[in-house]
Write a protein that holds these residues in place. Structure first.
Motif, PDB file in Angstrom:
ATOM      1  N   ILE A  78       0.870  -1.180   0.000  1.00  0.00           N
ATOM      2  CA  ILE A  78       0.000   0.000   0.000  1.00  0.00           C
ATOM      3  C   ILE A  78       0.905   1.227   0.000  1.00  0.00           C
ATOM      4  O   ILE A  78       1.763   1.365   0.864  1.00  0.00           O
ATOM      5  N   GLU A  79       0.713   2.114  -0.991  1.00  0.00           N
ATOM      6  CA  GLU A  79       1.497   3.339  -1.013  1.00  0.00           C
ATOM      7  C   GLU A  79       0.756   4.447  -0.277  1.00  0.00           C
ATOM      8  O   GLU A  79      -0.412   4.696  -0.530  1.00  0.00           O
ATOM      9  N   ARG A  80       1.458   5.069   0.639  1.00  0.00           N
ATOM     10  CA  ARG A  80       0.914   6.219   1.367  1.00  0.00           C
ATOM     11  C   ARG A  80       1.816   7.408   1.063  1.00  0.00           C
ATOM     12  O   ARG A  80       3.030   7.270   1.032  1.00  0.00           O
ATOM     13  N   ARG A  81       1.189   8.572   0.860  1.00  0.00           N
ATOM     14  CA  ARG A  81       1.980   9.779   0.623  1.00  0.00           C
ATOM     15  C   ARG A  81       1.639  10.820   1.674  1.00  0.00           C
ATOM     16  O   ARG A  81       0.504  10.898   2.146  1.00  0.00           O
ATOM     17  N   PHE A  82       2.649  11.597   2.025  1.00  0.00           N
ATOM     18  CA  PHE A  82       2.520  12.552   3.117  1.00  0.00           C
ATOM     19  C   PHE A  82       3.056  13.910   2.681  1.00  0.00           C
ATOM     20  O   PHE A  82       4.216  14.032   2.303  1.00  0.00           O
ATOM     21  N   LEU A  83       2.208  14.916   2.755  1.00  0.00           N
ATOM     22  CA  LEU A  83       2.628  16.285   2.501  1.00  0.00           C
ATOM     23  C   LEU A  83       3.281  16.858   3.761  1.00  0.00           C
ATOM     24  O   LEU A  83       4.198  17.667   3.683  1.00  0.00           O
ATOM     25  N   ASP A  84       2.838  16.406   4.918  1.00  0.00           N
ATOM     26  CA  ASP A  84       3.327  16.897   6.198  1.00  0.00           C
ATOM     27  C   ASP A  84       4.398  15.948   6.742  1.00  0.00           C
ATOM     28  O   ASP A  84       4.155  14.757   6.946  1.00  0.00           O
ATOM     29  N   ASP A  85       5.598  16.477   6.979  1.00  0.00           N
ATOM     30  CA  ASP A  85       6.706  15.671   7.501  1.00  0.00           C
ATOM     31  C   ASP A  85       6.375  15.051   8.855  1.00  0.00           C
ATOM     32  O   ASP A  85       6.805  13.936   9.153  1.00  0.00           O
ATOM     33  N   ILE A  86       5.630  15.760   9.665  1.00  0.00           N
ATOM     34  CA  ILE A  86       5.278  15.254  10.999  1.00  0.00           C
ATOM     35  C   ILE A  86       4.369  14.031  10.871  1.00  0.00           C
ATOM     36  O   ILE A  86       4.552  13.036  11.577  1.00  0.00           O
TER      37      ILE A  86
END
Length: 191
Positions: A113-121
């Protein structure tokens, strides 16, 4: 001989995760500051006894309530209200390099499952919950170089930082002998 200057390039690391008490520290806010930031990472053993420490460095301003990105069509900076940080319609308008990616969980069919994060936290919090000690992973990102002060012999110290963009499970497959082996051998390389 040319003088060394600061710079960057891409890295590719394959190894075994090494987590200790200093790994994947949560976000911190300095007294009197509105910046909530992370500067953390984990160890990655790329060969026996050789551990590299890639990191995550970033955060957000609590007073502004926005995250920053770049629109993939206009190539101009945009501000994303913090409450929209998971709005897929908005995220789909941003260039891929605005995100950090994780692929360390599998769905019911065994696919990553690919998850992407705009927020580093958010990325760090996800890794805190899902990245495990001795897990086999592939880590990609950018390495940056900077010069420090000269030592007593006049030699400049060079600092290198491995900034994580993606963490992916290093899956296994059966070899010709029917043994489970890693898809990628442990290594550290630059591109």
């Amino acid at each position: 001989m040319a003088d060394l200057t600061t710079g960057r390039n891409n890295f590719y690391l394959v190894g075994k995760v090494k987590i200790n008490d200093n790994s994947l520290k949560g976000a911190e806010q300095k007294p009197g500051s509105s910046w909530l930031g992370v500067n953390t990472g984990f160890g990655l053993e790329v060969e026996e006894g050789n551990i590299i420490y890639p990191n995550i460095w970033g955060g957000r301003s609590l007073s502004k309530g926005v995250l920053y990105g770049m629109n993939k069509e206009t190539r101009k900076g945009v501000q994303i209200p913090f409450e929209d940080k998971n709005n897929e319609a908005i995220l789909d308008t941003l260039i891929p390099s605005n995100f950090r990616y994780a692929q360390i969980e599998k769905d019911e069919d065994g696919k990553l499952i690919e998850r992407r994060f705009l927020d580093d936290i958010d990325f760090v919090e996800y890794l805190q919950d899902n990245l495990k000690h001795d897990m086999e992973v592939v880590v990609n990102g950018r390495s940056t170089y900077s010069l420090g002060k000269a030592d007593e012999h006049g030699d400049m110290r060079i600092y290198k930082r491995y900034e994580i963009s993606r963490v992916r499970l290093n899956e296994t497959h059966k070899n010709e002998d029917g043994e489970q082996v890693l898809n990628r051998e442990h290594q550290a390389s630059q591109q």
